[in-house]
Design a protein around this motif. Structure first.
Motif, PDB file in Angstrom:
ATOM      1  N   SER A  41      42.888  -1.886  45.088  1.00  0.00           N
ATOM      2  CA  SER A  41      43.542  -2.712  44.072  1.00  0.00           C
ATOM      3  C   SER A  41      45.038  -2.450  44.025  1.00  0.00           C
ATOM      4  CB  SER A  41      42.937  -2.433  42.695  1.00  0.00           C
ATOM      5  OG  SER A  41      41.579  -2.800  42.661  1.00  0.00           O
ATOM      6  N   CYS A  42      45.785  -3.519  43.806  1.00  0.00           N
ATOM      7  CA  CYS A  42      47.228  -3.405  43.590  1.00  0.00           C
ATOM      8  C   CYS A  42      47.458  -3.525  42.090  1.00  0.00           C
ATOM      9  CB  CYS A  42      47.957  -4.516  44.342  1.00  0.00           C
ATOM     10  SG  CYS A  42      49.747  -4.482  44.130  1.00  0.00           S
ATOM     11  N   ASN A  43      47.582  -2.367  41.416  1.00  0.00           N
ATOM     12  CA  ASN A  43      47.630  -2.406  39.955  1.00  0.00           C
ATOM     13  C   ASN A  43      49.037  -2.611  39.387  1.00  0.00           C
ATOM     14  OD1 ASN A  43      48.626   0.096  40.617  1.00  0.00           O
ATOM     15  ND2 ASN A  43      46.985   1.261  39.631  1.00  0.00           N
ATOM     16  N   ASN A  44      49.974  -2.996  40.258  1.00  0.00           N
ATOM     17  CA  ASN A  44      51.304  -3.379  39.757  1.00  0.00           C
ATOM     18  C   ASN A  44      51.690  -4.773  40.230  1.00  0.00           C
ATOM     19  OD1 ASN A  44      51.777  -2.960  42.448  1.00  0.00           O
ATOM     20  ND2 ASN A  44      53.571  -1.640  42.201  1.00  0.00           N
ATOM     21  N   ALA A  45      50.665  -5.590  40.618  1.00  0.00           N
ATOM     22  CA  ALA A  45      50.928  -6.906  41.202  1.00  0.00           C
ATOM     23  C   ALA A  45      51.541  -7.862  40.192  1.00  0.00           C
ATOM     24  CB  ALA A  45      49.633  -7.493  41.752  1.00  0.00           C
ATOM     25  N   LEU A  46      52.331  -8.792  40.706  1.00  0.00           N
ATOM     26  CA  LEU A  46      52.911  -9.861  39.902  1.00  0.00           C
ATOM     27  C   LEU A  46      51.990 -11.076  39.938  1.00  0.00           C
ATOM     28  CD1 LEU A  46      56.618  -9.435  41.037  1.00  0.00           C
ATOM     29  CD2 LEU A  46      55.554  -8.603  38.930  1.00  0.00           C
ATOM     30  N   HIS A  47      52.453 -12.233  39.467  1.00  0.00           N
ATOM     31  CA  HIS A  47      51.597 -13.403  39.355  1.00  0.00           C
ATOM     32  C   HIS A  47      51.208 -13.973  40.714  1.00  0.00           C
ATOM     33  CE1 HIS A  47      55.748 -14.888  39.552  1.00  0.00           C
ATOM     34  NE2 HIS A  47      55.252 -15.975  40.102  1.00  0.00           N
ATOM     35  N   ASP A  48      51.985 -13.703  41.755  1.00  0.00           N
ATOM     36  CA  ASP A  48      51.581 -14.094  43.108  1.00  0.00           C
ATOM     37  C   ASP A  48      51.854 -12.914  44.037  1.00  0.00           C
ATOM     38  OD1 ASP A  48      54.287 -14.125  44.070  1.00  0.00           O
ATOM     39  OD2 ASP A  48      54.529 -16.120  43.212  1.00  0.00           O
ATOM     40  N   CYS A  49      51.524 -13.069  45.316  1.00  0.00           N
ATOM     41  CA  CYS A  49      51.615 -11.942  46.247  1.00  0.00           C
ATOM     42  C   CYS A  49      52.812 -12.047  47.185  1.00  0.00           C
ATOM     43  CB  CYS A  49      50.325 -11.839  47.063  1.00  0.00           C
ATOM     44  SG  CYS A  49      48.843 -11.645  46.060  1.00  0.00           S
ATOM     45  N   LYS A  50      53.730 -12.980  46.924  1.00  0.00           N
ATOM     46  CA  LYS A  50      54.866 -13.157  47.824  1.00  0.00           C
ATOM     47  C   LYS A  50      55.851 -11.999  47.741  1.00  0.00           C
ATOM     48  CE  LYS A  50      54.613 -18.204  47.833  1.00  0.00           C
ATOM     49  NZ  LYS A  50      55.325 -19.472  47.516  1.00  0.00           N
ATOM     50  N   SER A  51      55.723 -11.179  46.713  1.00  0.00           N
ATOM     51  CA  SER A  51      56.605 -10.021  46.594  1.00  0.00           C
ATOM     52  C   SER A  51      55.886  -8.716  46.955  1.00  0.00           C
ATOM     53  CB  SER A  51      57.137  -9.917  45.155  1.00  0.00           C
ATOM     54  OG  SER A  51      56.059  -9.778  44.246  1.00  0.00           O
ATOM     55  N   THR A  52      54.611  -8.837  47.351  1.00  0.00           N
ATOM     56  CA  THR A  52      53.776  -7.645  47.573  1.00  0.00           C
ATOM     57  C   THR A  52      53.926  -7.090  48.978  1.00  0.00           C
ATOM     58  OG1 THR A  52      52.142  -8.369  45.961  1.00  0.00           O
ATOM     59  CG2 THR A  52      51.419  -6.755  47.588  1.00  0.00           C
ATOM     60  N   TYR A 101      41.185   6.196  58.646  1.00  0.00           N
ATOM     61  CA  TYR A 101      41.871   5.360  57.668  1.00  0.00           C
ATOM     62  C   TYR A 101      42.164   6.089  56.365  1.00  0.00           C
ATOM     63  CZ  TYR A 101      41.364   1.061  60.367  1.00  0.00           C
ATOM     64  OH  TYR A 101      41.476   0.096  61.338  1.00  0.00           O
ATOM     65  N   TYR A 102      41.757   7.337  56.265  1.00  0.00           N
ATOM     66  CA  TYR A 102      42.037   8.064  55.030  1.00  0.00           C
ATOM     67  C   TYR A 102      43.540   8.281  54.876  1.00  0.00           C
ATOM     68  CZ  TYR A 102      43.126  12.535  57.366  1.00  0.00           C
ATOM     69  OH  TYR A 102      43.717  13.532  58.115  1.00  0.00           O
ATOM     70  N   GLY A 103      43.986   8.393  53.640  1.00  0.00           N
ATOM     71  CA  GLY A 103      45.407   8.618  53.403  1.00  0.00           C
ATOM     72  C   GLY A 103      45.875   7.918  52.146  1.00  0.00           C
ATOM     73  N   SER A 104      47.174   7.746  52.021  1.00  0.00           N
ATOM     74  CA  SER A 104      47.802   7.159  50.845  1.00  0.00           C
ATOM     75  C   SER A 104      48.260   5.735  51.145  1.00  0.00           C
ATOM     76  CB  SER A 104      49.006   8.012  50.416  1.00  0.00           C
ATOM     77  OG  SER A 104      49.729   7.358  49.399  1.00  0.00           O
ATOM     78  N   TYR A 105      47.854   4.802  50.295  1.00  0.00           N
ATOM     79  CA  TYR A 105      48.266   3.404  50.400  1.00  0.00           C
ATOM     80  C   TYR A 105      49.087   3.058  49.163  1.00  0.00           C
ATOM     81  CZ  TYR A 105      44.803   3.002  54.141  1.00  0.00           C
ATOM     82  OH  TYR A 105      44.091   3.173  55.309  1.00  0.00           O
ATOM     83  N   SER A 106      50.233   2.438  49.364  1.00  0.00           N
ATOM     84  CA  SER A 106      51.122   2.117  48.255  1.00  0.00           C
ATOM     85  C   SER A 106      51.378   0.619  48.195  1.00  0.00           C
ATOM     86  CB  SER A 106      52.463   2.853  48.400  1.00  0.00           C
ATOM     87  OG  SER A 106      52.271   4.252  48.364  1.00  0.00           O
ATOM     88  N   CYS A 107      51.207   0.073  46.996  1.00  0.00           N
ATOM     89  CA  CYS A 107      51.493  -1.342  46.753  1.00  0.00           C
ATOM     90  C   CYS A 107      52.866  -1.439  46.084  1.00  0.00           C
ATOM     91  CB  CYS A 107      50.407  -1.938  45.863  1.00  0.00           C
ATOM     92  SG  CYS A 107      50.570  -3.719  45.634  1.00  0.00           S
ATOM     93  N   GLN A 108      53.766  -2.190  46.713  1.00  0.00           N
ATOM     94  CA  GLN A 108      55.130  -2.314  46.221  1.00  0.00           C
ATOM     95  C   GLN A 108      55.446  -3.779  45.908  1.00  0.00           C
ATOM     96  OE1 GLN A 108      57.457  -0.685  49.455  1.00  0.00           O
ATOM     97  NE2 GLN A 108      57.083   1.431  48.807  1.00  0.00           N
TER      98      GLN A 108
END
Length: 248
Positions: A41-52, A101-108
């Protein structure tokens, strides 16, 4: 309380937030078994994903971060791009997880390639449970060793993280009873907190018998892998099935 004291208190709260790295976005921990599909999950997402933008980092395997999704578009030059997709809610979907695939994934969230970051990063730590066997074909009277390992990267070594977070890795039989070293039929060893091996000699009545490797956190099962023995003539083939559960 005076206005001066109120200002002092607010200042202390702000300073505490900076020192502890608090950003208003909670880190998530996801446990999964290898071979399964996972949604981060991207828990800091905006209204669309064009900035993700999604990036991957593993301090124990890579010296640099790897960009997987850039401004809503999947990168095609990564070794795992075929397994990736971006959900409508900006989550990162990964098919057929492997232990690598283990590790840290960051949603920006960014305004553009050369723009500014809009929100603090949302971090997801992916922990992968993997079981392997010493043999692919086995028969009654022969011994088999099962290896169960939790691949984890939460900024510290797996052993250190397990001790601090109340994580336990252990084997149970098909009745759900925890196997111990006191049972003469099994030889259980744990060279580290994140790996456990189970050795036993198979019997004729072991057809369809199950042994399961569990990962728990404070006595709550997070994910597990079940090893089932299937007979075929004089030989038995080892089949591994997966039963994942998630913690976010």
């Amino acid at each position: 309380m005076s206005d001066e004291c109120h200002l002092c208190l607010l200042g202390l709260i702000a300073l505490s937030s900076l020192l502890t790295g608090s950003s208003g976005v909670d880190d998530a921990h996801v446990f999964i078994s290898s071979g399964e599909n996972v949604r981060l999950s991207c828990n800091n997402a905006l209204h669309d994903c064009k900035s993700t933008t999604w990036i991957y980092n593993n301090i124990f395997r890579h010296s640099e971060t790897v960009e997987l999704i850039t401004l809503g578009i999947k990168k095609e030059d990564t070794e795992r791009h075929e397994r990736l997709s971006l959900g409508s809610d900006c989550s990162l979907n990964i098919n057929n997880i492997s232990k690598d695939y283990y590790g840290s994934y960051s949603c920006q969230q960014w305004t553009g390639e050369n723009g500014h970051k809009l929100r603090p990063d949302g971090h997801v730590y992916l922990h992968v449970l993997h079981v392997s066997s010493s043999q692919t074909e086995i028969s009654a009277g022969r011994s088999v060793t099962l290896f169960c390992q939790l691949y984890s990267s939460a900024g510290v070594s797996c052993d250190d993280w397990i001790r601090s977070e109340g994580i336990e890795l252990f084997w149970v039989n098909q009745a759900g009873v925890k196997l111990t070293r006191s049972d003469s039929r099994y030889q259980i060893s744990a060279p580290g907190h994140c790996i456990s091996s189970l050795n036993t000699t198979l019997l004729n009545e072991d057809h369809n018998r199950e042994w399961r490797c569990n990962v728990t956190q404070r006595d709550q099962v997070k994910t597990s892998v079940t090893y089932t023995v299937k007979s075929s003539g004089e030989k038995t083939s080892s089949l591994i099935s997966f039963r994942p559960s998630y913690c976010q």
